[in-house]
Design a protein around this motif. Structure first.
Motif, mmCIF file in Angstrom:
data_model
loop_
_atom_site.group_PDB
_atom_site.id
_atom_site.type_symbol
_atom_site.label_atom_id
_atom_site.label_comp_id
_atom_site.label_asym_id
_atom_site.label_seq_id
_atom_site.Cartn_x
_atom_site.Cartn_y
_atom_site.Cartn_z
ATOM 1 N N PHE A 1 13.549 -1.182 -4.564
ATOM 2 C CA PHE A 1 12.638 -1.579 -3.495
ATOM 3 C C PHE A 1 11.790 -2.774 -3.920
ATOM 4 N N GLU B 1 5.519 -9.306 4.062
ATOM 5 C CA GLU B 1 4.580 -8.344 4.643
ATOM 6 C C GLU B 1 3.662 -9.065 5.630
ATOM 7 N N ILE C 1 11.456 -2.427 6.304
ATOM 8 C CA ILE C 1 11.566 -1.390 5.276
ATOM 9 C C ILE C 1 10.271 -0.594 5.130
ATOM 10 N N TYR C 2 9.248 -0.998 5.863
ATOM 11 C CA TYR C 2 7.977 -0.265 5.794
ATOM 12 C C TYR C 2 7.162 -0.592 7.044
ATOM 13 N N SER D 1 3.393 0.672 8.868
ATOM 14 C CA SER D 1 2.184 1.491 8.772
ATOM 15 C C SER D 1 1.294 1.229 9.985
ATOM 16 N N LYS E 1 6.649 -4.466 6.673
ATOM 17 C CA LYS E 1 7.348 -5.211 5.602
ATOM 18 C C LYS E 1 8.802 -5.397 6.032
#
Length: 236
Positions: free
Chosen positions: A24, A31, A178-179, A181, A232
């Motif tokens: 990762f 980001e 991949i992320y 939030s 991200k």
């Protein structure tokens, strides 16, 4: 031998976790944070109506005031079963006269209306019936949850557009996310819910002692809702 097997298993799991984290971290990614907001007009207005025998000039009884209130609300075609509820009933207001003791009763109602125009008509109509103890207790937007979900989706789309613009000068492309939030589970200004937003009353001469039939125009401050996300993306 059993203990050795457990240690080997833990070691393999640790190596696998380390490998995943390393993969990762080694991936080139971008980001970005994006925020979307909007303004909406409250469509659920809570009115507090207090009927008190001592609050009117002609000393009408609570029952008379209640009958006048219901007459006004019925004339405005308000669904009393759904919109009107009793909050409190009290007979603790007491006053003594030479002829003995008289109990002054008080009754409290909550009324829900859906727009400022109806709110103005209710308050003006009640004022003409000598019911002036009426206040706006709370404002809400009935579709707030659905609105916030839509704002989150738009914020994620904005984050992707931002990321694409950022790598465009490098002749690179944005891959999958991949992320993700959600930085704010609630609107940053949702504190307006449960409280009264800014209220402006115009043409309301009746509230200053003149019970003329002049309409009461009420404007509510719009409620602000927002959503902020951190995303991200892989750089390809």
């Amino acid at each position: 031998m059993k203990n050795i097997g457990i240690y080997i298993l833990f070691g393999l799991l640790s190596l696998q976790t380390f490998g995943q984290n390393k993969n990762f971290i080694d991936q080139p990614f971008l980001e970005t944070v994006a925020e979307i907001d909007t303004l909406v007009v409250p469509d659920k207005i809570h009115l507090l109506i207090i009927l008190n025998e001592e609050d009117n000039r002609n000393r009408k009884s609570t029952e008379e005031l209640e009958a006048s209130m219901l007459q006004v609300l019925n004339s405005l075609k308000i669904d009393l079963e759904k919109k009107l509820s009793v909050l409190d009933y009290s007979s603790d207001f007491k006053k003594y006269f030479l002829g003995g003791q008289k109990i002054l009763k008080s009754k409290m109602y909550k009324l829900i209306v859906n727009d400022a125009q109806t709110d103005g008509k209710v308050m003006a109509g009640l004022e003409r019936k000598e019911i002036s103890n009426v206040s706006i207790n709370k404002t809400e937007y009935s579709k707030s949850e659905e609105l916030l979900v839509n704002l989150k989706a738009k914020a994620i789309l904005k984050a992707k557009q931002n990321a694409e613009k950022m790598v465009e000068p490098l002749n690179q492309k944005i891959g999958k996310a991949i992320y993700i939030s959600d930085l704010e589970n609630e609107s940053i200004t949702r504190q307006l819910q449960g409280k009264v937003a800014g209220v402006q009353i115009r043409g309301a001469s009746s509230i200053y002692g003149n019970r003329a039939s002049e309409p009461m125009m009420i404007d509510f401050e719009k409620m602000k809702f927002s959503s902020k996300v951190n995303v991200k993306f892989i750089i390809e």
